[in-house]
Design a protein around this motif. Structure first.
Motif: not given
Length: 407
Positions: A263-274
Motif C-alpha cells: 500500500c502506497v499513497d498518491a506520492t508512492l510513499r508507504t505508511a513508513s514515511p521514509d
C-alpha cells in the motif's frame, strides 16, 4: 523533509534503475545504492517476450549503458539479495551478512511468475518467463520442441505463442477463459486476437483448466486438462500471471493491499514515511481513479521510478499517469491507454475490426476510460488526452470526428 544522505533501492529492474538515474539527473549528490539479485545490469522486460524470444535481438533493451552507473556514482550491487528490512533502525540486510543504512528506502522488487497448484510443475520442460535468462533458455528450447503447450491466454501467453509459431513449433494455448485477452479487452476485441492466432496455426483449448503435467525424469510429455483431454507436449510455458514480490515488505510490517501489493499513497510513499514503493508491487491510491491500482506494465515501472525520485528528495507530488502498455504479435501492433471495465463499459470502434486496423474505445458515462490503437499510429497523443482528461464525447464523435479536436 530534509534531503537524505543515503538512498537505498531494493530491486535492479526498470523501476529501481529509473529512480537511481533520475536522482542523479535531479542533481542529487548523496549515496545511491541499488541492490539486485540478478547478475545482469538493469534491463527492460518487454523484449523478452518479443524481440529476444523471436530471435530478432540478442540482448534486451538495457536501461542504461554499462558504464553509466559507475560514471554517475551509483553503487550497483548485482547478485546481492536483500533479505530483511529494519524500519526502526533504517537498515537493510543482505543474504551475505551485509547491512546498509538508509535515510530513504525505495522498494522496487517487481514480481515473479505464478505457478499452478497441480502435479508435475517441477518437470523438466515446464517453464515460466520473467528474466533474460528465462527468455534465452526458452528460445533455445523452441528449436528442439515440436509441440508446445502454453497455459495462459494473456499478453505473455499470446506473445510467446506468436514467437513459437515463428520458430515452427506446433502450438496449443490453454485457458479457462473463452477468448484470449478477454478479461482485458472484452469478447469482441479479443476475437481479433483469437482469429489472428488461428490464422497462424495456433490451436486453442479454451474453457478448460490444467489438471496435471505428465512426464518423467527426461521431461514433460503431455498436459492433462480438467475436461479429460490430454495434449502431447515437449515444452510447456506457464503464463498465468505474476505475483508481486512483497515478502520483504510484509516481514517488515508494511501494509499490503487486497491484491497483495504494498500500500502506497498518491506520492508512492508507504505508511513508513521514509519508505516508498514503485512498479509491480506498488498498490497506489491513484487520484485520477479514486482507488488503489497495481499495474504490472513496463511504462508503470519506468515512470513511477522517474517520478518517485523527486519525492525521495523531499517533494510530495502525486503520480497521475494513466496505465499504458503495448504488444506486438505477428503483423499486429497495438497500444493501450487507460483502464477499462469491458463487462460494463460501452465499446466503440473506429475503423474495421476485420482489417485489424482500428481504434477501440471503452466509454463509461460518456467519457473514455481506455483506448487501444491497433496498427494505427497517428492518434497517440489524442488518445492519451481523451483518457487523461475524461472529456465527454459521443460514440459518433469517436467514430468520425478529428480525435485531436476532442480532447
Amino acid at each position: 523533509m530534509s534531503e537524505p544522505k543515503h538512498v537505498v533501492i531494493i530491486g535492479s529492474g526498470l523501476g529501481g534503475a529509473s529512480a537511481a538515474a533520475a536522482l542523479r539527473e535531479r542533481g542529487y549528490s548523496g549515496d545511491v545504492l541499488v541492490l539486485g539479485s540478478e547478475s545482469h545490469r538493469p534491463y527492460e522486460l518487454p523484449p523478452l517476450s518479443k524481440g529476444v524470444l523471436l530471435g530478432d535481438a540478442e540482448e534486451p533493451d538495457w536501461v542504461r549503458e554499462a558504464d553509466f552507473y559507475a560514471d554517475k556514482n551509483i553503487d550497483l550491487r548485482l547478485g546481492t539479495t536483500a533479505v530483511r528490512i529494519e524500519l526502526g533502525g533504517r537498515l537493510v540486510h543482505d543474504g551475505s551478512g551485509g547491512e546498509y543504512r538508509y535515510d530513504r528506502l525505495l522498494l522496487a522488487t517487481g514480481s515473479q511468475p505464478r505457478s499452478l497448484p497441480v502435479p508435475g510443475t517441477d518437470l523438466p520442460g515446464v517453464r515460466t518467463l520473467r528474466t533474460l535468462d528465462d527468455s534465452l533458455a526458452l528460445r533455445s528450447a523452441f528449436s528442439a520442441a515440436e509441440r508446445i503447450v502454453i497455459v495462459g491466454a494473456g499478453w505473455i501467453g499470446t506473445e510467446v505463442a506468436a514467437a513459437a509459431r515463428k520458430h515452427g513449433a506446433e502450438v496449443t494455448v490453454v485457458d479457462q477463459i473463452q477468448a484470449p485477452l478477454e478479461p482485458v479487452l472484452g469478447a469482441e476485441v479479443a476475437g481479433v486476437f483469437r482469429d489472428l492466432h488461428t490464422e497462424h496455426g495456433v490451436g486453442w483449448r479454451l474453457g478448460a483448466g490444467v489438471a496435471e503435467f505428465a512426464g518423467g525424469p527426461d521431461g514433460v510429455r503431455s498436459v492433462k486438462l480438467t475436461d479429460g483431454t490430454e495434449l502431447p507436449a515437449d515444452l510447456v510455458l506457464v503464463a498465468v500471471g505474476a505475483a508481486p514480490r512483497v515478502e520483504l515488505a510484509h516481514a517488515a510490517g508494511l501494509d499490503l493491499s487486497d491484491d497483495g501489493g504494498v500500500c502506497v499513497d498518491a506520492t508512492l510513499r508507504t505508511a513508513s514515511p521514509d519508505v516508498y514503493a514503485v512498479g509491480d508491487i506498488a498498490a497506489q491510491f491513484h487520484p485520477r481513479y479514486g482507488k488503489r491500482l497495481r499495474v504490472e506494465h513496463w511504462a508503470n515501472a519506468k515512470y513511477q521510478g522517474e517520478h518517485v525520485a523527486g519525492n525521495l528528495l523531499g517533494e510530495h507530488e502525486p503520480y497521475l499517469s494513466s496505465p499504458y502498455f503495448f504488444s506486438d504479435q505477428y503483423d499486429l501492433g497495438c497500444e493501450y491507454r487507460g483502464l477499462a471495465d469491458p463487462d460494463n463499459d460501452e465499446l466503440v470502434v473506429r475503423g474495421d475490426l476485420k482489417s485489424r486496423e482500428f481504434t477501440a474505445f471503452w466509454v463509461r458515462d460518456g467519457k473514455v476510460t481506455a483506448a487501444m490503437n491497433v496498427n494505427s499510429w497517428d492518434d497517440g497523443d489524442a488518445l492519451q488526452s481523451l483518457v487523461d482528461n475524461r472529456t465527454e464525447v459521443t460514440p459518433t464523435q469517436l467514430r468520425e470526428a478529428d480525435l485531436a479536436g476532442l480532447g
